[in-house]
Motif scaffolding. Structure first.
Motif, PDB file in Angstrom:
ATOM      1  N   ASP A 197      -9.121   7.570   6.174  1.00 16.93           N
ATOM      2  CA  ASP A 197      -7.709   7.572   5.521  1.00 16.93           C
ATOM      3  C   ASP A 197      -7.298   6.847   4.315  1.00 16.93           C
ATOM      4  O   ASP A 197      -6.465   7.105   3.591  1.00 16.93           O
ATOM      5  CB  ASP A 197      -6.673   7.393   6.280  1.00 16.93           C
TER       6      ASP A 197
ATOM      7  N   GLN B 228      -9.107   4.307  10.775  1.00 19.27           N
ATOM      8  CA  GLN B 228      -8.140   5.074   9.594  1.00 19.27           C
ATOM      9  C   GLN B 228      -8.702   4.203   8.427  1.00 19.27           C
ATOM     10  O   GLN B 228      -8.603   4.993   7.419  1.00 19.27           O
ATOM     11  CB  GLN B 228      -6.836   4.429   9.966  1.00 19.27           C
TER      12      GLN B 228
ATOM     13  N   GLU C   9     -19.835   2.770  13.231  1.00 21.64           N
ATOM     14  CA  GLU C   9     -19.829   3.851  13.949  1.00 21.64           C
ATOM     15  C   GLU C   9     -19.111   4.771  12.953  1.00 21.64           C
ATOM     16  O   GLU C   9     -19.450   6.043  12.764  1.00 21.64           O
ATOM     17  CB  GLU C   9     -19.257   3.707  15.372  1.00 21.64           C
TER      18      GLU C   9
ATOM     19  N   VAL D 191       0.774  -1.198   0.091  1.00 18.46           N
ATOM     20  CA  VAL D 191       0.141   0.010  -0.054  1.00 18.46           C
ATOM     21  C   VAL D 191       0.903   1.390  -0.062  1.00 18.46           C
ATOM     22  O   VAL D 191       1.954   1.404   0.587  1.00 18.46           O
ATOM     23  CB  VAL D 191      -0.746   0.053   1.355  1.00 18.46           C
ATOM     24  N   HIS D 192       0.251   2.328  -0.831  1.00 18.62           N
ATOM     25  CA  HIS D 192       1.460   3.411  -0.900  1.00 18.62           C
ATOM     26  C   HIS D 192       0.443   4.655  -0.289  1.00 18.62           C
ATOM     27  O   HIS D 192      -0.804   4.496  -0.094  1.00 18.62           O
ATOM     28  CB  HIS D 192       1.735   3.597  -2.164  1.00 18.62           C
ATOM     29  N   GLN D 193       1.241   5.807   0.125  1.00 19.95           N
ATOM     30  CA  GLN D 193       0.538   7.057   0.291  1.00 19.95           C
ATOM     31  C   GLN D 193       0.410   8.219  -0.651  1.00 19.95           C
ATOM     32  O   GLN D 193       1.277   8.056  -1.669  1.00 19.95           O
ATOM     33  CB  GLN D 193       1.159   7.487   1.591  1.00 19.95           C
TER      34      GLN D 193
ATOM     35  N   TRP E  36      -4.037   6.949   2.296  1.00 17.49           N
ATOM     36  CA  TRP E  36      -3.750   5.677   1.502  1.00 17.49           C
ATOM     37  C   TRP E  36      -3.990   5.267   0.340  1.00 17.49           C
ATOM     38  O   TRP E  36      -5.536   5.691   0.304  1.00 17.49           O
ATOM     39  CB  TRP E  36      -3.844   4.463   2.767  1.00 17.49           C
TER      40      TRP E  36
ATOM     41  N   SER F  28     -17.332  -0.791  15.594  1.00 19.42           N
ATOM     42  CA  SER F  28     -16.424   0.142  14.885  1.00 19.42           C
ATOM     43  C   SER F  28     -16.877   0.988  13.614  1.00 19.42           C
ATOM     44  O   SER F  28     -16.680   1.774  13.079  1.00 19.42           O
ATOM     45  CB  SER F  28     -14.981   0.048  15.237  1.00 19.42           C
TER      46      SER F  28
ATOM     47  N   PHE G 290      -2.543  -6.296   3.278  1.00 22.03           N
ATOM     48  CA  PHE G 290      -1.519  -5.608   2.410  1.00 22.03           C
ATOM     49  C   PHE G 290      -0.474  -4.844   3.487  1.00 22.03           C
ATOM     50  O   PHE G 290       0.616  -4.573   2.940  1.00 22.03           O
ATOM     51  CB  PHE G 290      -2.007  -4.456   1.604  1.00 22.03           C
ATOM     52  N   LEU G 291      -0.645  -4.995   4.925  1.00 25.30           N
ATOM     53  CA  LEU G 291       0.242  -4.303   5.723  1.00 25.30           C
ATOM     54  C   LEU G 291       1.003  -5.349   6.608  1.00 25.30           C
ATOM     55  O   LEU G 291       1.810  -4.877   7.317  1.00 25.30           O
ATOM     56  CB  LEU G 291      -0.920  -3.315   6.576  1.00 25.30           C
TER      57      LEU G 291
ATOM     58  N   PRO H 258      -9.437  -2.363  21.154  1.00 23.91           N
ATOM     59  CA  PRO H 258      -8.828  -0.897  21.133  1.00 23.91           C
ATOM     60  C   PRO H 258      -7.909  -0.585  19.788  1.00 23.91           C
ATOM     61  O   PRO H 258      -8.123   0.255  19.135  1.00 23.91           O
ATOM     62  CB  PRO H 258      -8.158  -0.355  22.257  1.00 23.91           C
ATOM     63  N   LYS H 259      -7.067  -1.604  19.646  1.00 28.51           N
ATOM     64  CA  LYS H 259      -6.125  -1.308  18.502  1.00 28.51           C
ATOM     65  C   LYS H 259      -6.995  -1.605  17.223  1.00 28.51           C
ATOM     66  O   LYS H 259      -6.701  -1.030  16.224  1.00 28.51           O
ATOM     67  CB  LYS H 259      -4.822  -2.218  18.785  1.00 28.51           C
ATOM     68  N   LYS H 260      -7.856  -2.670  17.288  1.00 29.97           N
ATOM     69  CA  LYS H 260      -8.334  -3.051  15.919  1.00 29.97           C
ATOM     70  C   LYS H 260      -9.249  -1.784  15.686  1.00 29.97           C
ATOM     71  O   LYS H 260      -9.517  -1.510  14.490  1.00 29.97           O
ATOM     72  CB  LYS H 260      -9.295  -4.180  16.282  1.00 29.97           C
ATOM     73  N   ASN H 261     -10.011  -1.241  16.920  1.00 27.58           N
ATOM     74  CA  ASN H 261     -11.077  -0.028  16.436  1.00 27.58           C
ATOM     75  C   ASN H 261     -10.105   1.148  15.670  1.00 27.58           C
ATOM     76  O   ASN H 261     -10.553   1.667  14.748  1.00 27.58           O
ATOM     77  CB  ASN H 261     -11.661   0.298  17.728  1.00 27.58           C
ATOM     78  N   ALA H 262      -8.795   1.604  16.391  1.00 26.50           N
ATOM     79  CA  ALA H 262      -8.247   2.480  16.052  1.00 26.50           C
ATOM     80  C   ALA H 262      -8.026   2.209  14.247  1.00 26.50           C
ATOM     81  O   ALA H 262      -7.992   3.010  13.284  1.00 26.50           O
ATOM     82  CB  ALA H 262      -6.897   2.585  16.683  1.00 26.50           C
TER      83      ALA H 262
END
Lengths: 322, 161
Positions: B118, B114, B144, B67-69, B74, B141, B92-93, B106-110
């Motif tokens: 993003d 994104q 929401e 994945v590129h930015q 992204w 998530s 891809f990450l 919590p980390k999955k939600n973040a």
């Protein structure tokens, strides 16, 4: 944002751990502030409680898969039935799939409720020597969705281990949901109070399953959970009429056999598709009892025996060490 | 924020593919639906929010893509015969395809937030969101994060038993 996130295993120390918010992996996590401000590690009193509760459990087997719908609950139920066929053995089946608890239905216990006694929650007994616990028993209606985030699920899993009066247990079998997340981290963490003999990992032959199962194998390795072996379900279908064998889920990349070879993991067995399996599950009957002549039953029984042998051997080794 | 409005502003319909149950064919259906809509001339994207078991990259044979930015976030990976279906997946990450993503809620939600805000989706007729089994963090998530946008609805997948 890094275009390539470094997503190495078990980065998150756990929101309840002593390292929460403070570990190197926490840098950049949106939850870091919350975690760092939170309480310290797991309560030592709680750990002691868990240890006491689980002291009378001789063997613990986790049934895992990265993939959903491959037959974890089916296998867990049959493993429980198979082990409980020996009336001298006390078997406990714990269902920690909070969102999709299948065990009550598969064990013919839908509609049962959990009772409390002075010594804790009573498991629901299928046989005198086979007790079951699942969130399914706590729902007012079987269609009620349990829409919980991780922390609440973890809380219930801890309660299952701490508050259920299992009594003396020869085999504790834990059925898990698919994935590698809260439930899996929590059960390994909480069961460190006792010991886990190992994990049985379930798959089906196709690559789409295997790719998730390889992740699960990696998860086991990283949390130092021994792998008893892999079971390949839905492995071929023999037509009851013409006896022709078909591959309904073709093993395009060599199936579980190749994967086990590549990853040096034991292949416990392959179980063919049998429409009676699904039917027995739907009706809450033991497939092993309903279809004793099925090739699938033969496979299951062999696999169950191998698991039993593994656990007994493990126990002997532990005794030697002690 | 303006940025949040920008990345999904060009998406006309968002469709969730759900089931309570695993292994019933959500990812398969999401993929086939995307291919069929593309074949019918629509602009299509797929968002794979199954963080533990991302199946879509393999189904579209792009499991080795990266994945590129760009300035707006992204860039999705373009898949399909004419490379016109936009796809984003945690697959891809990963540094290695067998790496397990062992994250708590919590980390999955973040990451899901994104993924929703993003990824530079551009102009799409349909964004198909493939989900993992269950009714937990990922599902809460995702809904929401998508609430401010035009959620077409959910397709639920099952098998007969």
């Amino acid at each position: 944002l890094a275009a390539q996130l470094s997503l190495s295993l078990a980065e998150c120390p756990g929101t309840g751990s002593a390292q929460a918010g403070r570990a190197a992996a926490c840098q950049g996590c949106p939850n870091q502030g919350l975690c760092a401000a939170g309480a310290a590690g797991p309560d030592p009193a709680e750990a002691a409680e868990l240890r006491a509760r689980l002291r009378a459990v001789r063997h613990t087997v986790l049934v895992l898969s990265g993939k959903g719908g491959v037959g974890k609950s089916t296998f867990s139920a049959l493993l429980a039935h198979g082990l409980a066929a020996d009336e001298t053995k006390q078997v406990a089946l714990l269902d920690i799939d909070i969102c999709g608890p299948s065990i009550p239905k598969i064990m013919g216990l839908e509609g049962e409720q959990v009772h409390q006694s002075g010594s804790g929650w009573s498991p629901v007994y299928v046989e005198e020597n086979l007790g079951v616990m699942s969130v399914g028993f706590l729902l007012s209606s079987p269609d009620d969705a349990v829409i919980w985030r991780g922390p609440k699920k973890n809380g219930l899993i801890k309660q299952f281990l701490r508050d259920v009066d299992w009594g003396e247990v020869d085999y504790l079998i834990v059925d898990t949901p698919p994935g590698t997340s809260d439930e899996h981290l929590s059960i390994v963490q909480y069961l460190s109070a006792t010991h886990i003999d190992g994990a049985v990992i379930i798959t089906t032959p196709q690559e789409v399953s295997l790719q998730d199962v390889r992740k699960e194998i990696n998860f086991c390795r990283k949390v130092k959970l021994p792998i008893i072996g892999v079971v390949e379900n839905m492995s071929g279908f023999v037509c009851p009429k013409c006896k022709n064998e078909s591959q309904i889920f073709p093993p395009t990349t060599g199936g579980a056999e190749k994967m086990c070879q590549n990853l040096s993991v034991s292949l416990l067995g392959k179980v063919p598709l049998d429409p009676q399996i699904g039917k027995s599950c739907d009706r809450g009957q033991s497939f092993l009892a309903e279809a004793p002549e099925s090739p699938a039953t033969v496979s299951y029984r062999n696999i169950i025996q191998r698991i039993q042998e593994y656990c007994e051997q493990h126990h002997l080794q532990e005794e030697k060490i002690m | 924020t303006l940025a949040e409005r920008t990345n999904l502003a060009g998406v006309r319909h968002i469709l969730l593919v759900l089931s309570g149950k695993g292994g019933v064919g959500k990812s398969t259906l999401s993929t086939e639906l995307a291919l069929a809509l593309r074949h019918a001339g629509k602009r299509v994207g797929i968002l794979d929010v199954d963080l533990c078991g991302p199946s879509i990259p393999r189904m579209l044979r792009v499991q080795d893509s990266a994945v590129h930015q760009c300035d707006s976030g992204w860039v999705p990976v373009f898949v399909g015969q004419d490379k016109a279906i936009a796809l984003m997946s945690i697959g891809f990450l990963l540094e290695r395809p067998d790496d397990a993503v062992v994250w708590r809620g919590p980390k999955k939600n973040a990451l899901i937030k994104q993924f929703v805000t993003d990824v530079a989706w551009g102009e799409l007729d349909f964004l198909i969101v493939d989900t993992p089994p269950g009714t937990s963090d990922e599902h809460i998530s995702t809904v929401e994060a998508l609430r401010p946008y035009q959620l077409l609805g959910a397709v639920l997948v099952t098998t007969p038993q």
